[in-house]
Motif scaffolding. Structure first.
Motif, short mmCIF file in Angstrom:
data_model
loop_
_atom_site.label_atom_id
_atom_site.label_comp_id
_atom_site.label_asym_id
_atom_site.label_seq_id
_atom_site.Cartn_x
_atom_site.Cartn_y
_atom_site.Cartn_z
N PRO A 1 -4.34 -6.57 -15.42
CA PRO A 1 -4.68 -5.74 -16.17
C PRO A 1 -5.95 -4.85 -15.91
N HIS A 2 -7.02 -5.47 -15.21
CA HIS A 2 -8.06 -4.63 -15.07
C HIS A 2 -8.15 -3.97 -13.66
N ILE A 3 -6.96 -4.00 -13.02
CA ILE A 3 -6.86 -3.53 -11.51
C ILE A 3 -6.06 -2.30 -11.69
N PRO A 4 -6.42 -1.00 -11.40
CA PRO A 4 -5.67 0.22 -11.50
C PRO A 4 -4.59 0.46 -10.47
N TRP A 5 -4.48 -0.21 -9.42
CA TRP A 5 -3.53 -0.28 -8.48
C TRP A 5 -2.59 -1.36 -8.63
N PRO A 6 -1.18 -0.85 -8.70
CA PRO A 6 -0.57 0.40 -8.07
C PRO A 6 -0.23 1.34 -9.03
N GLY A 7 -0.55 1.19 -10.34
CA GLY A 7 -0.30 2.36 -11.23
C GLY A 7 1.09 1.97 -11.82
N PRO A 8 1.37 2.40 -13.20
CA PRO A 8 2.51 2.15 -14.12
C PRO A 8 4.07 2.32 -13.37
N ASN A 9 3.89 3.53 -12.76
CA ASN A 9 5.40 3.92 -12.37
C ASN A 9 5.85 3.25 -11.13
N ARG A 10 4.71 2.83 -10.23
CA ARG A 10 5.24 2.07 -9.16
C ARG A 10 5.46 0.65 -9.46
N VAL A 11 4.56 0.27 -10.44
CA VAL A 11 4.71 -1.22 -11.05
C VAL A 11 6.26 -1.23 -11.43
N ALA A 12 6.71 -0.32 -12.06
CA ALA A 12 8.27 -0.24 -12.93
C ALA A 12 9.37 -0.27 -11.56
N GLU A 13 9.06 0.37 -10.55
CA GLU A 13 10.00 0.50 -9.29
C GLU A 13 10.14 -0.78 -8.70
N VAL A 14 8.81 -1.46 -8.68
CA VAL A 14 8.75 -2.76 -8.11
C VAL A 14 9.55 -3.77 -8.83
N LYS A 15 9.40 -3.79 -9.92
CA LYS A 15 9.88 -4.93 -10.87
C LYS A 15 11.25 -4.66 -10.96
N GLU B 1 -6.10 -6.08 -0.11
CA GLU B 1 -6.96 -4.85 -0.04
C GLU B 1 -6.59 -3.69 -0.83
N CYS B 2 -5.26 -3.49 -0.95
CA CYS B 2 -5.02 -2.17 -1.73
C CYS B 2 -5.59 -2.38 -3.15
N GLU B 3 -5.55 -3.49 -3.70
CA GLU B 3 -6.34 -3.59 -5.03
C GLU B 3 -7.71 -3.62 -5.23
N LYS B 4 -8.34 -3.98 -3.83
CA LYS B 4 -9.89 -3.81 -3.92
C LYS B 4 -10.22 -2.19 -3.72
N HIS B 5 -9.06 -1.47 -3.06
CA HIS B 5 -9.41 0.04 -2.79
C HIS B 5 -8.24 0.61 -3.47
N PRO B 6 -8.31 1.03 -4.75
CA PRO B 6 -7.20 1.53 -5.47
C PRO B 6 -6.94 2.80 -5.35
N ARG B 7 -7.89 3.57 -4.96
CA ARG B 7 -7.49 5.19 -4.95
C ARG B 7 -6.82 5.35 -3.49
N GLU B 8 -5.94 6.36 -3.82
CA GLU B 8 -5.21 7.01 -2.52
C GLU B 8 -6.00 7.49 -1.30
N THR B 9 -7.17 7.94 -1.63
CA THR B 9 -8.04 8.58 -0.66
C THR B 9 -8.80 7.16 0.04
N ASP B 10 -8.64 6.12 -0.62
CA ASP B 10 -9.15 4.84 0.41
C ASP B 10 -8.30 4.60 1.34
N TRP B 11 -7.21 5.15 1.39
CA TRP B 11 -6.01 4.84 2.39
C TRP B 11 -5.75 6.10 3.27
N ASP B 12 -6.75 7.03 3.35
CA ASP B 12 -6.70 8.24 4.18
C ASP B 12 -6.80 7.66 5.52
N GLU B 13 -6.32 8.54 6.59
CA GLU B 13 -6.18 8.01 7.96
C GLU B 13 -7.84 7.74 8.44
#
Length: 359
Positions: free
Chosen positions: A190-204, A281-293
């Motif tokens: 609950p305290h981790i903003p990644w991956p966001g509710p829409n992606r969570v719904a898709e994954v489940k 690592e995606c959870e530790k760096h939840p912002r999309e900008t953290d995954w920029d090239e």
């Protein structure tokens, strides 16, 4: 600092374009070769037993249901039909596993898999695999590639050795969609903003697979009830989570480094460990900008340091099933050797980006 970062990203992109793409091309070629043989064997199996229908299909030059364990080791998931009359029971007593129980004793005769149901109403993963193993052994003798393929002995898994070079495990499985396992209920935190509710719904909604294979947590204590259990697998869900940014590129670099430098005695590290740590690592760096090239170097270093920490603690929790330790059963000496080697690798990349030319 920024100049150093930019240099590392430049070297990593070069590494990706040269080493990683060459690895991908070589593996794609191997997969085509291996899938010809596996398809032929499965065609023979289907003739003998129409319940085992090959689900190995090529879509957009990729084989659906094919997992790469390492450049010479593969797993083909064979999806079975009609799980309908069974309930999925996942009470956490067997980490990483679940059982399929008849929803109603009277429905036993309605099941496509009636002879694999135990007296207490469980659909036995072991019994299905044992039958499948017999069929595959017969098919290997009859198929047109019989000169180059043979069964791997001394295992309850269905494994083929092809051209003495490649090993392919064929695993019967059920696809489970529209439900989510109780043992993975803590995801997402609950305290981790990644991956966001829409992606969570898709994954489940994507669901998970139940595989008939030997379970990590049961090695060495296969009582009959436990060996009827099915192993949970989340590959489609994981792949969906790794879409976007430089995540897939990062995984490709990690796999290439593993294949070239961390293929060690005792096999402490598989590509799946790399994938798991990338998800953390995606959870530790939840912002999309953290995954920029431009962040590729930072993300890679973060994962390598986390890997060293896991190897030293001798524990690597499964991303969706934290009670399941992916290092279970690995020799301590192998984990120690892998920690030292990963540290050498990380130090080299951190201190001298140009060393990637030689790695």
């Amino acid at each position: 600092m920024i100049a150093t970062q930019a240099k590392l990203v430049y070297q990593l992109n070069k590494y990706y374009n040269e080493r990683c793409q060459a690895r991908k091309a070589a593996i794609a070629k191997t997969i085509r070769e291996v899938c010809k043989v596996v398809s032929d064997v499965l065609k023979e199996v289907e003739v003998q037993e129409p319940r085992f229908i090959s689900s190995l299909s090529e879509i957009d030059a990729r084989y659906e249901g094919m997992e790469v364990i390492s450049p010479n080791e593969f797993e083909v998931v064979l999806y079975l039909n009609q799980m309908g009359v069974f309930n999925f029971v996942d009470d956490g007593s067997l980490p990483g596993c679940a059982v399929l129980k008849l929803s109603d004793g009277r429905k036993r005769s309605m099941s496509l898999w009636v002879e694999f149901i135990t007296a207490s109403g469980y659909l036995s993963a072991r019994k299905i695999r044992s039958r499948f193993q017999t069929l595959v052994a017969q098919a290997v003798d009859k198929c047109s590639y019989r000169e180059v393929v043979k069964m791997v002995a001394d295992t309850s898994e269905v494994k083929l050795r092809i051209r003495e070079r490649y090993v392919v495990q064929i695993t019967p499985a059920f696809k489970c969609t529209g439900i989510w396992p109780r043992s993975a209920a803590q995801w997402p935190m609950p305290h981790i903003p990644w991956p966001g509710p829409n992606r969570v719904a898709e994954v489940k909604a994507e669901g998970f697979n139940l595989l008939s294979k030997e379970c990590y947590s049961l090695t060495g204590k296969q009582s009959s009830a436990e060996s009827d259990a099915w192993v949970l697998q989340f590959s489609e869900a994981e792949n969906r989570l790794l879409m976007g940014g430089c995540r897939k590129k990062c995984l490709s670099v990690l796999k290439t480094l593993r294949d070239r430098h961390l293929e060690l005695p005792g096999q402490p590290l598989h590509n799946y460990h790399m994938k798991t740590l990338l998800l953390y690592e995606c959870e530790k760096h939840p912002r999309e900008t953290d995954w920029d090239e431009s962040c590729l170097g930072d993300r890679l270093n973060g994962i390598l340091l986390q890997l060293i920490s896991c190897l030293q603690c001798r524990r690597c929790p499964h991303y969706f099933l934290p009670n399941l330790d992916l290092f279970q059963g690995k020799p301590h000496s192998a984990l120690e050797a892998a920690a030292k080697q990963t540290w050498r690798l990380a130090r080299e990349i951190l201190t001298n980006a140009k060393s990637l030319d030689k790695l």
